[in-house]
Scaffold this active site. Structure first.
Site, mmCIF file in Angstrom:
data_model
loop_
_atom_site.group_PDB
_atom_site.id
_atom_site.type_symbol
_atom_site.label_atom_id
_atom_site.label_comp_id
_atom_site.label_asym_id
_atom_site.label_seq_id
_atom_site.Cartn_x
_atom_site.Cartn_y
_atom_site.Cartn_z
ATOM 1 N N GLU A 242 134.410 -6.200 -2.743
ATOM 2 C CA GLU A 242 134.406 -6.865 -3.680
ATOM 3 C C GLU A 242 134.313 -5.978 -4.292
ATOM 4 O OE1 GLU A 242 132.220 -11.270 -3.375
ATOM 5 O OE2 GLU A 242 131.451 -9.356 -3.854
ATOM 6 N N CYS B 119 132.326 -1.115 -10.976
ATOM 7 C CA CYS B 119 131.572 -0.700 -9.723
ATOM 8 C C CYS B 119 132.398 -0.928 -8.944
ATOM 9 C CB CYS B 119 130.839 -2.025 -9.641
ATOM 10 S SG CYS B 119 129.599 -1.989 -9.200
ATOM 11 N N CYS C 149 128.159 -2.649 4.934
ATOM 12 C CA CYS C 149 127.124 -1.222 4.840
ATOM 13 C C CYS C 149 126.042 -1.709 6.308
ATOM 14 C CB CYS C 149 126.162 -1.614 4.065
ATOM 15 S SG CYS C 149 125.333 0.204 3.681
ATOM 16 N N CYS D 288 119.597 -1.930 3.928
ATOM 17 C CA CYS D 288 118.297 -2.449 2.727
ATOM 18 C C CYS D 288 118.116 -3.762 2.870
ATOM 19 C CB CYS D 288 118.721 -1.796 1.954
ATOM 20 S SG CYS D 288 119.064 0.250 1.730
ATOM 21 N N CYS E 156 119.670 -6.333 -0.421
ATOM 22 C CA CYS E 156 120.393 -6.491 -0.522
ATOM 23 C C CYS E 156 121.599 -6.685 0.249
ATOM 24 C CB CYS E 156 120.916 -5.211 -0.388
ATOM 25 S SG CYS E 156 122.961 -4.108 -0.737
ATOM 26 N N CYS F 186 124.797 -5.965 -8.626
ATOM 27 C CA CYS F 186 124.274 -5.473 -8.174
ATOM 28 C C CYS F 186 123.321 -5.012 -7.226
ATOM 29 C CB CYS F 186 122.816 -3.941 -8.677
ATOM 30 S SG CYS F 186 124.399 -2.933 -9.164
HETATM 31 N N1 SAH Z 1 124.808 2.291 -1.109
HETATM 32 C C1 SAH Z 1 124.083 2.602 -2.352
HETATM 33 C C2 SAH Z 1 125.273 1.912 -3.332
HETATM 34 C C3 SAH Z 1 124.938 0.599 -3.751
HETATM 35 S S1 SAH Z 1 124.024 -0.688 -3.478
HETATM 36 C C4 SAH Z 1 123.057 2.171 -2.263
HETATM 37 O O1 SAH Z 1 121.988 2.333 -2.301
HETATM 38 O O2 SAH Z 1 122.984 4.010 -3.692
HETATM 39 C C5 SAH Z 1 124.331 -0.443 -5.419
HETATM 40 C C6 SAH Z 1 122.750 -0.730 -6.101
HETATM 41 O O3 SAH Z 1 122.194 -1.886 -5.790
HETATM 42 C C7 SAH Z 1 121.669 0.441 -5.872
HETATM 43 O O4 SAH Z 1 120.468 0.777 -6.567
HETATM 44 C C8 SAH Z 1 120.957 -1.105 -5.034
HETATM 45 O O5 SAH Z 1 120.035 -0.113 -3.982
HETATM 46 C C9 SAH Z 1 121.133 -1.751 -5.264
HETATM 47 N N2 SAH Z 1 120.590 -3.464 -5.517
HETATM 48 C C10 SAH Z 1 120.740 -3.505 -3.494
HETATM 49 N N3 SAH Z 1 120.502 -4.931 -3.274
HETATM 50 C C11 SAH Z 1 120.143 -5.127 -4.628
HETATM 51 C C12 SAH Z 1 119.222 -6.695 -5.110
HETATM 52 N N4 SAH Z 1 119.597 -7.663 -4.642
HETATM 53 N N5 SAH Z 1 118.700 -6.356 -6.644
HETATM 54 C C13 SAH Z 1 119.168 -5.603 -7.402
HETATM 55 N N6 SAH Z 1 120.194 -4.164 -7.465
HETATM 56 C C14 SAH Z 1 119.973 -4.234 -5.191
HETATM 57 FE FE1 SF4 Z 2 123.666 -0.752 1.608
HETATM 58 FE FE2 SF4 Z 2 122.682 -2.296 0.419
HETATM 59 FE FE3 SF4 Z 2 121.362 -0.074 0.879
HETATM 60 FE FE4 SF4 Z 2 123.469 0.615 -0.316
HETATM 61 S S1 SF4 Z 2 121.495 -1.122 -1.069
HETATM 62 S S2 SF4 Z 2 123.104 1.481 1.147
HETATM 63 S S3 SF4 Z 2 124.849 -0.816 0.069
HETATM 64 S S4 SF4 Z 2 122.777 -1.940 2.400
#
Ligand code: SAH
Ligand code: SF4
Length: 347
Positions: free
Chosen positions: A89, A102, A109, A113, A116, A337
């Site tokens: 996406e 973005c 991934c 996390c 996410c 995000c």
């Molecule tokens: N993997 C990288 C970039 C992609 S995620 C990273 O983690 O930085 C982009 C951003 O979205 C990151 O700051 C991540 O922590 C945040 N993010 C992930 N899940 C989220 C959620 N459910 N609500 C808000 N931000 C989120």
């Molecule tokens: Fe991967 Fe989501 Fe963690 Fe970014 S926030 S490193 S996309 S699992």
């Protein structure tokens, strides 16, 4: 070959010469592909036969499977199949003064996390340099469809889509090289930001490879105990090492890093976390970007309510930390995000 955007200018030239085309043809096709973000159909100065052959043998490789808009057309999320294989996406966001895309660096991934949506799906594939760059080229084309309330001109690229850019480092660095090549896409490196979960060795290499590119680090917690739970790579690269790596990046690039922090109700929006975060942010001269957690199917906890956000902001401001609360774009189309995951139809 996943997409024509994986070829260098020389490689494109070699292919076209082998097809019996004159030398200027490669120049013509190259500049339309990169500078004008044209598709082959748009190339009216190239013969229909050659256009067909290009599309068949050197495809652009961007198939938009689905597209949704929100915020009165100012946010556009596209589900795209890249190189005929990898589905990801991309989100285009038009603001009053700028347009930002973005982009995804991986399909899925592996970092895990918990909060996410991309992390919840696991890793499918790394994207090639051309597949990453092709998303930005698509965005330059797509930006012309944004409403008149925006500049309609792509200005910024953030690696905040699907995937961890520093877990696909070589391809991401190569994609940045393509995008910032003055003879190609010609984007200013200062308008590109890499967001990372905190892969320590990759941060140092980013400073070396692309010193003008911005850095955002997803902290979400300022104690190892809590960060180990929210962001599993923290067990490998704990906070002290992460801070050292960011300090090194800052010294090498002389740029201000960003700290990303998704506020999770009663998890990381406490006074205690604010007090732990403040000295780290101050030492790093970092800008803290807060964003209320966006809802995802696999994580039951909610984003912080307004009052708790205000309290967290006030605690940081009292400690003289530079802080902003980011708006959540495209939440209702799962484009914000951390909400990026493939729709049911292509799972
Ligand atoms: N993997 C990288 C970039 C992609 S995620 C990273 O983690 O930085 C982009 C951003 O979205 C990151 O700051 C991540 O922590 C945040 N993010 C992930 N899940 C989220 C959620 N459910 N609500 C808000 N931000 C989120
Ligand atoms: Fe991967 Fe989501 Fe963690 Fe970014 S926030 S490193 S996309 S699992």
């Amino acid at each position: 070959m996943p997409t024509v955007y994986d070829l260098t200018k020389e490689q494109l030239g070699e292919r076209l010469t082998a097809w019996g085309e004159p030398p200027f043809r490669a120049e013509q096709v190259w500049s339309q592909l990169w500078k004008r973000a044209s598709t082959y159909e748009d190339m009216s100065d190239v013969s229909p036969r050659l256009r067909e052959r290009l599309a068949a043998e050197l495809p652009i490789g961007v198939d938009v499977l689905d597209e949704r808009t929100a915020d009165r057309g100012a946010t556009r999320k596209a589900l795209i199949r890249l190189g005929g294989a990898h589905v990801i996406e991309v989100v285009l966001m038009g603001y009053r003064d700028r347009v930002t895309v973005c982009v995804s660096s991986q399909a899925g991934c592996a970092m895990g996390c918990t909060f996410c949506a991309t992390g919840q799906m696991g890793l499918r594939n790394n994207l090639s340099p051309g597949e990453i760059a092709a998303q930005v080229v698509w965005a330059r084309r797509e930006a012309t469809k944004l409403p008149a309330s925006t500049p309609r001109r792509l200005g910024n690229v953030v690696f905040m889509g699907m995937g961890e850019p520093l877990a696909n480092e070589r391809h991401v660095f190569s994609a940045i090289g393509k995008l910032t090549d003055p003879a190609g896409f010609g984007m200013g490196a200062r308008h590109v930001t890499v967001s990372t979960v905190g892969i320590v060795p990759g941060i140092a290499r980013l400073a070396g490879a692309h010193p003008q590119v911005g850095l955002a680090v997803s902290f979400h917690a300022a104690s190892d105990e809590l960060r180990d739970q929210l962001v599993p790579p923290n067990t490998r690269y704990p906070l002290a090492e992460l801070e050292e790596a960011i300090a090194g990046w800052r010294a090498a690039t002389r740029r201000r890093p960003s700290i990303e922090w998704a506020l999770i109700d009663h998890v990381n929006d406490t006074d205690e976390q604010a007090e732990l975060l403040a000295p780290i942010a101050r030492r790093l001269g970092a800008h803290v970007n807060l964003i209320p957690l966006n809802p995802t199917p696999g994580y039951p906890v909610l984003g912080s309510p307004r009052a708790r956000i205000r309290r967290f902001v006030a605690a940081l401001e009292r400690a003289r930390v530079n802080v902003t609360v980011r708006d959540t774009r495209g939440r209702n189309i799962d484009a914000a995000c951390g909400q990026l995951a493939l729709s049911a139809s292509v799972r």
